[in-house]
Design an enzyme around this catalytic site. Structure first.
Site, PDB file in Angstrom:
ATOM      1  N   ARG A  47      32.717  33.610  34.726  1.00  0.00           N
ATOM      2  CA  ARG A  47      31.703  33.361  35.759  1.00  0.00           C
ATOM      3  C   ARG A  47      30.288  33.394  35.205  1.00  0.00           C
ATOM      4  O   ARG A  47      29.412  32.682  35.697  1.00  0.00           O
ATOM      5  CB  ARG A  47      31.861  34.379  36.890  1.00  0.00           C
ATOM      6  CG  ARG A  47      33.142  34.174  37.683  1.00  0.00           C
ATOM      7  CD  ARG A  47      33.186  35.029  38.905  1.00  0.00           C
ATOM      8  NE  ARG A  47      34.379  34.732  39.697  1.00  0.00           N
ATOM      9  CZ  ARG A  47      34.650  35.297  40.873  1.00  0.00           C
ATOM     10  NH1 ARG A  47      33.810  36.179  41.386  1.00  0.00           N
ATOM     11  NH2 ARG A  47      35.747  34.980  41.515  1.00  0.00           N
ATOM     12  N   ASP A 159      24.750  36.321  54.019  1.00  0.00           N
ATOM     13  CA  ASP A 159      25.545  36.472  52.801  1.00  0.00           C
ATOM     14  C   ASP A 159      24.598  36.843  51.670  1.00  0.00           C
ATOM     15  O   ASP A 159      23.388  36.582  51.744  1.00  0.00           O
ATOM     16  CB  ASP A 159      26.293  35.180  52.464  1.00  0.00           C
ATOM     17  CG  ASP A 159      27.487  35.439  51.548  1.00  0.00           C
ATOM     18  OD1 ASP A 159      28.597  35.642  52.069  1.00  0.00           O
ATOM     19  OD2 ASP A 159      27.304  35.471  50.312  1.00  0.00           O
TER      20      ASP A 159
END
Length: 516
Positions: A47, A159
């Site tokens: 990632r 978020d």
């Protein structure tokens, strides 16, 4: 060790050493609350590899060394968070909870409205990812509330990841993501793409009117939310946290839920802390019990050196909408009177006047059929308010600044001179009341003023984040331009009172209004 620029054409993901993994894993927990097991090293490396490519770094050692500098970490922090967070969701995920919403919660809100006249519903979709959850909530409400447009519904969707939040706010999805929805739902709530947009669908304006997207990090020591919710959805977010962090999170959420309100969690999440005012039901549904509670302090991660945050960010190039948003800009004010603002300077404006500021002040006005536009740049925290009306045949000469376009352009120009970016401006509108008590002439003065304000902002591409227009009484407006926050209340007054510092003592019941 100095980082060399890699050959991008032959780039191979570098090895993440024990020290790299330990340091970067601590940063992940610090920034997001996510706890990574030893088995997650490969996942973390894959990632973060994209960040090495963007920054042209040859190794994870170079990356962690760069992040050891507080200024560099501040610049990289949001990109780092976006890279490591997991985003998985779908429409009507864990559908039994939406059955609870439709068959139990909505009927209870309808009964409350029949009993008290209260048609206000506040919902928070926390950790909303790419937006399917809040749009699903909005669909259920539009299908089950009688006359849904007559209800005061606000759905806050938040978020930590600004990338997915930007996609969520756009509300555009591949048609395959909606394969489980009925044809009736698709026709009612979505608009199909055509031409180059074929194969895509977008949520319609009826849903968009109810949902506001803002970034929020659960690990922040305070959440600038000033309201309580009838329903909070926080599903499958806490599974990445350790138990002390989970307990703190759900305690803070419980403090923001109305007594008798509801919390939805994921099917794998179990709240096993009896001291929390949450009563378990089946299927990840919890009922908020008891009276008001104070939110526990946020769990603090390992201390990190950092520079003190400036009181107001310096102007910069405009980021994406989701990145520049914050809950503070859309906070709800809940009070029986205007919230105290300490020793802030009070600026009172009357018809034909406006005030813009790049520092903390309180701007106040009293409105009848006139309209006040509150404009705000959430990046520079520069804002201002005007108080205007449209001219009619009885107006001769005088200062044209008090009229429509002149008033709006003067306010926008004043904001830009202070450093605001016109492309980032957001608006809130108030006033336009029928204080003369007459509907013999249509449209009324207040209706004309209100229609102009809406049309002007739409034409200029300035989104309206909240409004209270066309009431049957005057309006007391307080605006804090450095926060973008507004408090308003209905006032029993005559038209003559509106140009002075008079407020009639009698206030209508429930006259305090809460707005995003």
């Amino acid at each position: 060790m100095s980082a060399r620029e890699p050959d991008v054409g032959t780039l191979v993901m570098p090895t993440m050493s024990d020290r790299d993994f330990s340091t970067l894993r601590d940063l992940v927990r610090d920034a997001t609350g996510i706890v990574l097991a030893d088995s997650k090293r490969t996942m973390l490396a894959s990632r973060l590899a994209s960040r090495l490519r963007v920054l042209k770094l040859a190794s994870f050692q170079a990356y962690r060394e760069q992040l050891s500098d507080p200024a560099a970490f501040k610049r990289e922090r949001q990109h780092f968070i976006n890279a490591v967070t997991t985003n998985k969701t779908s429409f009507f995920r864990e559908g039994h909870q939406f059955e609870v919403l439709a068959r139990e919660l909505v009927p209870s809100w309808i009964q409350r409205a029949q009993r008290t006249g209260n048609r206000r519903v506040r919902i928070w979709s926390a950790a909303c990812s790419s937006g399917e959850e809040p749009w699903t909530v909005a669909m259920v409400l539009r299908e089950t509330l009688p006359g849904p447009d007559a209800w005061d519904v606000r759905i806050l969707a938040s978020d930590i990841d600004t990338d997915v939040l930007a996609r969520a706010e756009r509300g555009v999805y591949d048609a395959q993501r909606l394969e489980g929805l009925s044809r009736e739902r698709l026709l009612k709530h979505f608009v199909p793409g055509r031409g180059e947009q074929a194969g895509l669908v977008a949520v319609n304006d009826d849903l968009k009117r109810w949902v506001t997207f803002r970034q929020l990090n659960f690990m922040d020591p305070s959440w600038p939310i000033r309201t309580s919710f009838d329903l909070v959805l926080c599903r499958n977010a806490s599974i990445y946290f350790d138990q002390p962090t989970q307990k703190t999170l759900f305690g803070r959420l419980a403090a923001l839920i109305e007594p008798g309100g509801t919390l939805f969690v994921g099917h794998a999440e179990v709240l096993h802390w009896p001291e929390l005012p949450l009563e378990a039901r089946a299927g990840g549904v919890y009922r908020r019990t008891g009276g008001a509670v104070s939110a526990p302090a946020a769990e603090a991660g390992p201390a990190r050196p950092s520079k003190p945050a400036p009181s107001r960010p310096a102007p910069s190039a405009p980021p994406g909408r989701a990145e520049r948003s914050s809950i503070r800009d859309s906070a709800l004010l809940k009070s029986k009177g205007a919230p105290a603002r300490g020793d802030l300077e009070l600026v009172v404006i009357n018809v034909g006047e406006m005030h813009a500021s790049d520092r903390p002040v309180e701007i106040k006005t009293l409105l009848g059929s006139c309209v006040a536009a509150c404009l705000y740049d959430p990046v520079t925290r520069i804002g201002g308010m005007n108080h205007f009306l449209l001219p009619d045949s009885s107006d001769h000469g005088g200062d044209p600044a008090r009229f429509g376009v002149h008033a709006m352009e003067m306010l926008i120009n004043a904001l830009m001179k202070l450093g605001a970016d016109r492309r980032r401006l957001e608006g809130k509108l108030f006033g336009g009341g029928n204080v003369l008590g007459s509907v013999a002439r249509r449209p009324t003065v207040g209706e004309r003023n209100s229609a102009f304000a809406r049309e002007f902002l739409a034409r200029e591409g300035i989104p309206i984040r909240g409004e209270r227009l066309l009431s049957d009484c005057g309006t007391d407006v307080r605006f804090w331009p450095h926060e973008g926050r507004v408090f308003i209340r209905d006032i029993a007054t005559t038209l003559l009172d509106l140009s002075r510092e008079k407020v009639a003592p009698a206030l209508p019941a429930g006259g305090d209004v809460e707005l995003f």
